[in-house]
Design a protein around this motif. Structure first.
Motif: not given
Length: 185
Positions: A25, A28, A126, A142, A146
Protein backbone atom coordinates in the motif's frame (compact mmCIF):
# COMPACT_ATOMS: atom_id res chain seq x y z
CA UNK A 1 1.06 4.88 9.34
CA UNK A 2 3.30 7.88 9.89
CA UNK A 3 5.59 8.91 7.06
CA UNK A 4 8.23 10.18 9.49
CA UNK A 5 8.46 6.57 10.71
CA UNK A 6 9.00 5.40 7.12
CA UNK A 7 11.81 7.92 6.62
CA UNK A 8 13.41 6.87 9.93
CA UNK A 9 13.27 3.18 8.95
CA UNK A 10 14.60 3.92 5.45
CA UNK A 11 17.51 5.88 6.90
CA UNK A 12 18.40 2.99 9.23
CA UNK A 13 18.29 0.42 6.40
CA UNK A 14 20.23 2.66 4.02
CA UNK A 15 22.98 3.36 6.59
CA UNK A 16 23.59 -0.41 6.80
CA UNK A 17 23.58 -0.73 2.99
CA UNK A 18 20.68 -3.17 2.97
CA UNK A 19 19.06 -4.12 -0.35
CA UNK A 20 15.39 -3.51 0.28
CA UNK A 21 12.31 -2.13 -1.41
CA UNK A 22 8.91 -0.76 -0.54
CA UNK A 23 5.84 -2.62 -1.69
CA UNK A 24 2.13 -2.96 -1.14
CA UNK A 25 0.00 0.00 0.00
CA UNK A 26 2.90 2.45 0.47
CA UNK A 27 3.87 1.79 -3.15
CA UNK A 28 0.24 2.42 -4.18
CA UNK A 29 0.28 5.65 -2.15
CA UNK A 30 3.36 6.92 -4.00
CA UNK A 31 1.50 6.34 -7.27
CA UNK A 32 -1.57 8.21 -6.04
CA UNK A 33 -3.84 5.16 -5.74
CA UNK A 34 -4.50 5.19 -1.98
CA UNK A 35 -4.75 8.13 0.40
CA UNK A 36 -3.17 6.63 3.50
CA UNK A 37 -1.42 3.28 3.87
CA UNK A 38 -2.08 1.37 7.08
CA UNK A 39 1.40 -0.08 7.47
CA UNK A 40 4.78 -0.40 5.77
CA UNK A 41 5.73 -3.48 3.78
CA UNK A 42 9.46 -3.90 3.34
CA UNK A 43 10.87 -6.59 1.05
CA UNK A 44 14.43 -7.61 1.91
CA UNK A 45 17.17 -9.35 -0.03
CA UNK A 46 17.94 -12.70 1.62
CA UNK A 47 21.62 -11.86 2.06
CA UNK A 48 20.61 -9.00 4.40
CA UNK A 49 17.93 -10.68 6.52
CA UNK A 50 20.07 -11.11 9.66
CA UNK A 51 21.30 -7.52 9.42
CA UNK A 52 17.70 -6.31 9.03
CA UNK A 53 16.50 -8.41 11.96
CA UNK A 54 19.21 -6.83 14.14
CA UNK A 55 18.20 -3.32 12.99
CA UNK A 56 14.54 -3.88 13.77
CA UNK A 57 15.29 -5.56 17.10
CA UNK A 58 17.00 -2.28 18.01
CA UNK A 59 14.46 0.22 16.64
CA UNK A 60 11.16 -1.64 17.11
CA UNK A 61 9.14 -4.15 19.07
CA UNK A 62 8.51 -7.49 17.38
CA UNK A 63 4.90 -8.65 17.22
CA UNK A 64 3.87 -12.29 17.14
CA UNK A 65 2.38 -13.18 13.78
CA UNK A 66 1.63 -16.57 12.28
CA UNK A 67 2.26 -17.46 8.67
CA UNK A 68 -0.97 -18.07 6.79
CA UNK A 69 -1.59 -20.04 3.65
CA UNK A 70 -1.30 -19.18 0.75
CA UNK A 71 1.68 -17.05 1.80
CA UNK A 72 4.99 -18.89 1.60
CA UNK A 73 7.29 -16.09 2.70
CA UNK A 74 10.40 -17.69 4.17
CA UNK A 75 11.20 -14.89 6.64
CA UNK A 76 8.28 -12.82 7.85
CA UNK A 77 8.42 -10.44 10.79
CA UNK A 78 6.10 -7.73 12.06
CA UNK A 79 7.43 -4.87 14.17
CA UNK A 80 6.02 -1.72 15.68
CA UNK A 81 8.49 1.08 15.01
CA UNK A 82 7.50 4.22 16.84
CA UNK A 83 3.78 4.31 15.97
CA UNK A 84 3.82 2.27 12.75
CA UNK A 85 3.38 -1.41 11.98
CA UNK A 86 6.06 -2.75 9.64
CA UNK A 87 5.96 -6.11 7.84
CA UNK A 88 9.37 -7.40 6.82
CA UNK A 89 9.35 -10.03 4.10
CA UNK A 90 12.19 -12.03 2.62
CA UNK A 91 11.70 -14.63 -0.11
CA UNK A 92 8.12 -13.46 -0.44
CA UNK A 93 5.98 -16.13 -2.03
CA UNK A 94 2.37 -17.03 -2.70
CA UNK A 95 1.07 -20.55 -3.36
CA UNK A 96 -1.66 -21.10 -5.94
CA UNK A 97 -3.27 -24.03 -7.74
CA UNK A 98 -0.47 -24.27 -10.34
CA UNK A 99 2.55 -23.92 -8.05
CA UNK A 100 4.42 -21.29 -6.08
CA UNK A 101 5.20 -17.75 -7.15
CA UNK A 102 8.17 -15.85 -5.67
CA UNK A 103 8.91 -12.15 -5.83
CA UNK A 104 12.49 -11.64 -6.93
CA UNK A 105 14.44 -8.81 -5.35
CA UNK A 106 17.35 -7.61 -7.44
CA UNK A 107 18.34 -4.43 -9.23
CA UNK A 108 15.63 -5.01 -11.85
CA UNK A 109 12.94 -5.25 -9.17
CA UNK A 110 13.85 -1.87 -7.67
CA UNK A 111 12.48 0.43 -10.34
CA UNK A 112 12.81 3.80 -8.65
CA UNK A 113 14.87 5.45 -5.94
CA UNK A 114 12.68 8.27 -4.66
CA UNK A 115 14.32 10.94 -2.50
CA UNK A 116 12.08 12.45 0.17
CA UNK A 117 13.32 14.50 3.14
CA UNK A 118 16.93 13.61 2.22
CA UNK A 119 16.14 9.88 2.49
CA UNK A 120 16.25 7.46 -0.42
CA UNK A 121 13.23 5.16 -0.75
CA UNK A 122 13.68 2.19 -3.12
CA UNK A 123 10.35 1.35 -4.74
CA UNK A 124 9.31 -1.97 -6.19
CA UNK A 125 7.25 -2.08 -9.37
CA UNK A 126 3.54 -1.88 -9.93
CA UNK A 127 4.01 -4.66 -12.47
CA UNK A 128 5.28 -7.06 -9.78
CA UNK A 129 2.48 -6.10 -7.38
CA UNK A 130 -0.12 -6.45 -10.11
CA UNK A 131 0.87 -10.12 -10.40
CA UNK A 132 1.20 -10.65 -6.62
CA UNK A 133 -2.16 -9.10 -5.77
CA UNK A 134 -3.88 -11.38 -8.30
CA UNK A 135 -2.47 -14.36 -6.40
CA UNK A 136 -3.56 -13.09 -2.96
CA UNK A 137 -7.11 -13.74 -1.80
CA UNK A 138 -9.34 -10.70 -1.36
CA UNK A 139 -7.13 -8.19 -3.19
CA UNK A 140 -9.37 -7.58 -6.21
CA UNK A 141 -9.69 -3.89 -5.35
CA UNK A 142 -5.91 -3.40 -5.48
CA UNK A 143 -5.66 -5.44 -8.70
CA UNK A 144 -8.29 -3.16 -10.27
CA UNK A 145 -6.50 -0.01 -9.05
CA UNK A 146 -3.18 -1.09 -10.54
CA UNK A 147 -4.79 -2.29 -13.76
CA UNK A 148 -6.56 1.04 -14.24
CA UNK A 149 -3.33 2.90 -13.50
CA UNK A 150 -1.36 0.81 -16.03
CA UNK A 151 -4.06 1.25 -18.66
CA UNK A 152 -4.11 5.02 -18.12
CA UNK A 153 -0.37 5.60 -17.66
CA UNK A 154 1.21 2.73 -19.54
CA UNK A 155 3.50 -0.07 -18.47
CA UNK A 156 7.04 1.00 -17.65
CA UNK A 157 8.58 -2.40 -16.93
CA UNK A 158 7.53 -4.97 -19.50
CA UNK A 159 10.61 -7.00 -18.60
CA UNK A 160 9.15 -7.64 -15.13
CA UNK A 161 5.92 -8.91 -16.66
CA UNK A 162 7.97 -11.17 -18.93
CA UNK A 163 9.96 -12.38 -15.93
CA UNK A 164 6.73 -13.11 -14.05
CA UNK A 165 5.61 -15.36 -16.89
CA UNK A 166 8.67 -17.60 -16.36
CA UNK A 167 7.13 -18.78 -13.08
CA UNK A 168 4.00 -20.89 -12.68
CA UNK A 169 0.87 -18.73 -12.82
CA UNK A 170 -2.85 -19.43 -13.03
CA UNK A 171 -4.16 -19.05 -16.56
CA UNK A 172 -6.21 -15.95 -15.69
CA UNK A 173 -3.15 -14.16 -14.25
CA UNK A 174 -0.97 -15.10 -17.22
CA UNK A 175 -3.74 -13.89 -19.54
CA UNK A 176 -3.95 -10.52 -17.74
CA UNK A 177 -0.18 -10.07 -17.91
CA UNK A 178 -0.06 -11.08 -21.58
CA UNK A 179 -2.73 -8.48 -22.40
CA UNK A 180 -0.31 -5.76 -21.28
CA UNK A 181 2.65 -7.34 -23.05
CA UNK A 182 0.59 -7.51 -26.25
CA UNK A 183 -0.09 -3.77 -25.93
CA UNK A 184 3.59 -2.83 -26.02
CA UNK A 185 3.96 -2.99 -29.80
Amino acid sequence: MKFDDLYYIADELNKKKVRWMIGSSVLLYFHGMVNSPNDIDVVIDEKDIMKVKAIFDKIGIEQAKEKKYPYLTEYFYTYIVRDTSVDIMCNFGVAHQYGDYRLKIDESAIVEYRKINDVILPLSSLEDWYVLYQLMPGRENKVNMIEEFLISNGVDHYELFERALTQPLPEAVAYNVNRFIGDKS
